[in-house]
Design a protein around this motif. Structure first.
Motif, mmCIF file in Angstrom:
data_model
loop_
_atom_site.group_PDB
_atom_site.id
_atom_site.type_symbol
_atom_site.label_atom_id
_atom_site.label_comp_id
_atom_site.label_asym_id
_atom_site.label_seq_id
_atom_site.Cartn_x
_atom_site.Cartn_y
_atom_site.Cartn_z
ATOM 1 N N VAL A 79 0.762 -1.039 0.151
ATOM 2 C CA VAL A 79 0.144 0.264 0.233
ATOM 3 C C VAL A 79 1.078 1.151 0.050
ATOM 4 C CG1 VAL A 79 -1.819 1.232 1.411
ATOM 5 C CG2 VAL A 79 -1.986 -0.907 1.285
ATOM 6 N N ALA A 80 0.828 2.096 -0.914
ATOM 7 C CA ALA A 80 1.605 3.199 -0.926
ATOM 8 C C ALA A 80 1.051 4.518 -1.779
ATOM 9 C CB ALA A 80 2.753 2.838 -2.076
ATOM 10 N N HIS A 81 1.631 5.655 -1.145
ATOM 11 C CA HIS A 81 1.244 6.956 -1.796
ATOM 12 C C HIS A 81 2.496 7.646 -2.153
ATOM 13 C CE1 HIS A 81 -0.977 10.924 -0.644
ATOM 14 N NE2 HIS A 81 -0.923 10.634 -2.161
ATOM 15 N N GLY A 82 2.509 7.782 -3.572
ATOM 16 C CA GLY A 82 3.930 8.114 -4.096
ATOM 17 C C GLY A 82 3.926 9.408 -4.762
ATOM 18 N N GLN A 83 4.925 10.067 -5.138
ATOM 19 C CA GLN A 83 5.157 11.215 -6.187
ATOM 20 C C GLN A 83 6.356 11.033 -6.626
ATOM 21 O OE1 GLN A 83 4.114 14.240 -2.619
ATOM 22 N NE2 GLN A 83 4.685 15.534 -4.415
ATOM 23 N N LYS A 84 6.723 11.701 -7.693
ATOM 24 C CA LYS A 84 7.743 11.874 -8.190
ATOM 25 C C LYS A 84 9.071 12.420 -7.610
ATOM 26 C CE LYS A 84 10.026 12.732 -12.782
ATOM 27 N NZ LYS A 84 9.910 13.204 -14.302
ATOM 28 N N GLY A 85 10.041 12.116 -7.296
ATOM 29 C CA GLY A 85 11.363 12.912 -6.802
ATOM 30 C C GLY A 85 11.465 13.249 -5.424
#
Length: 262
Positions: free
Chosen positions: A58-64
Motif C-alpha cells: 500500500v503506497a502513496h507516492g510522487q515523483k522525486g
C-alpha cells in the motif's frame, strides 16, 4: 496474530532497493513502513520485495520527493490517505490488517532550517501539518491503531545528543515538541519505543554531514512507533537497527522495530 513491524525513512526506495532487500532478508519484519520513497507507486521496485515474500503493498507516492509505502507479508488493504495542511504532498497512507489493526504511516515535513514561521514558510507548514494531524485524530478517535514514521521531531531530552544545544534547532524546539505532544494526546497515543526503552540516549538519525557519523554520534530520534492504549500493552521488543546506518550507500535514518502480540 503476533507480528513485527519496522519503520524506515529510506531516502529513495529505488536508489536504496539493495539495502531494503537486505533488511527484509536479514531481519524479516512482517511489515515494513517506508518514508521518503521519492517515487511514483508504479516505479517502485516491488518485484524484488515480492520475491522476498512481501507481496502486499500500500503506497502513496510522487515523483522525486516525499512518498510513503507499507510492504507486508500479511494481507493489508488501504483505508485512507490524508493531505494535512493541504500541501499536495504524499506524506500519509493508512492500511488495515485482517485482524482489524490500522497502521498509519507518516512523513511529517522537516520544517527547513529556521524555527520561525514568519521567515521560514516550511516551518509554518510543519506546525500546520501537526495541528491538522491533532485535529483529525481528535475527531476520529483512533482505536486498535499503530502510528509510525519519520515525524521529524525528537521530543525528549534523551532523544538528542545535546538537549541545550539543540533547543533552537529545528526538530527539537519547544514549539515543535509541544505540537507533537498535542498529536499524541489527541489519539491518546503511547510511544512504544520509549515504553520498552524508558531511559537513555536513543537515536534513529545521524546527519550525512559528519565524516564519521558513528564516532561523532550526534544523533536524534526522529522516527517513531506509537499505538493506541487498547493495544499498547501488546507492544514489545523495540529496537533501533543502528548498524543499517553504516550499510553501503545508506539512508541517514536507521530502521525502528517493534513487535505486537495481537
Amino acid at each position: 496474530m503476533p507480528f513485527t513491524l519496522a519503520t524506515w525513512n529510506i531516502n529513495s526506495v529505488r536508489l536504496r532497493e539493495p539495502i531494503v532487500c537486505k533488511l527484509l532478508a536479514e531481519e524479516g519484519p512482517d511489515i515494513l513502513c517506508l518514508q521518503e520513497i521519492k517515487s511514483p507507486v508504479d516505479k517502485m521496485p516491488v518485484e524484488g520485495f515480492a520475491d522476498l515474500g512481501y507481496r502486499h503493498v500500500v503506497a502513496h507516492g510522487q515523483k522525486g520527493y516525499n512518498g510513503v509505502a507499507i510492504l507486508s507479508r500479511l494481507p493489508i488493504e488501504e483505508v485512507g490517505r490524508e493531505d494535512f495542511a493541504t500541501l499536495g504532498h504524499a506524506r500519509h497512507v493508512a492500511a488495515r490488517l485482517e485482524n482489524g489493526v490500522t497502521i498509519h504511516n507518516f512523513y511529517v515535513p522537516a520544517g527547513g532550517d529556521v524555527p520561525d514561521r514568519e521567515v521560514n514558510e516550511k516551518f509554518g507548514q510543519k506546525l500546520d501539518y501537526l495541528t491538522e494531524m491533532r485535529d483529525w485524530f481528535h475527531a476520529n478517535a483512533p482505536e486498535k491503531s499503530i502510528l509510525v514514521g519519520d515525524l521529524n521531531i525528537a521530543p525528549r531530552e534523551d532523544d538528542v545528543w545535546n538537549h541545550k544545544q539543540l533547543l533552537k534547532i529545528v526538530s527539537h524546539t519547544p514549539i515543535e515538541v509541544d505540537h507533537l505532544g498535542q498529536v499524541m494526546d489527541s489519539g491518546k497515543w503511547v510511544d512504544i519505543t520509549r515504553q520498552d526503552i524508558p531511559q537513555g540516549l536513543l537515536y534513529s538519525w545521524w546527519s550525512y554531514r559528519a565524516k564519521d557519523w558513528s564516532a561523532a554520534d550526534k544523533g536524534r530520534r526522529l522516527d517513531h512507533v506509537w499505538a493506541t492504549p487498547d493495544i499498547s500493552n501488546a507492544g514489545h521488543s523495540s529496537r533501533i537497527l543502528r548498524d543499517a546506518r553504516g550499510w553501503e550507500q545508506p539512508s541517514d535514518h536507521a530502521p525502528v522495530f517493534a513487535s505486537f502480540d495481537l
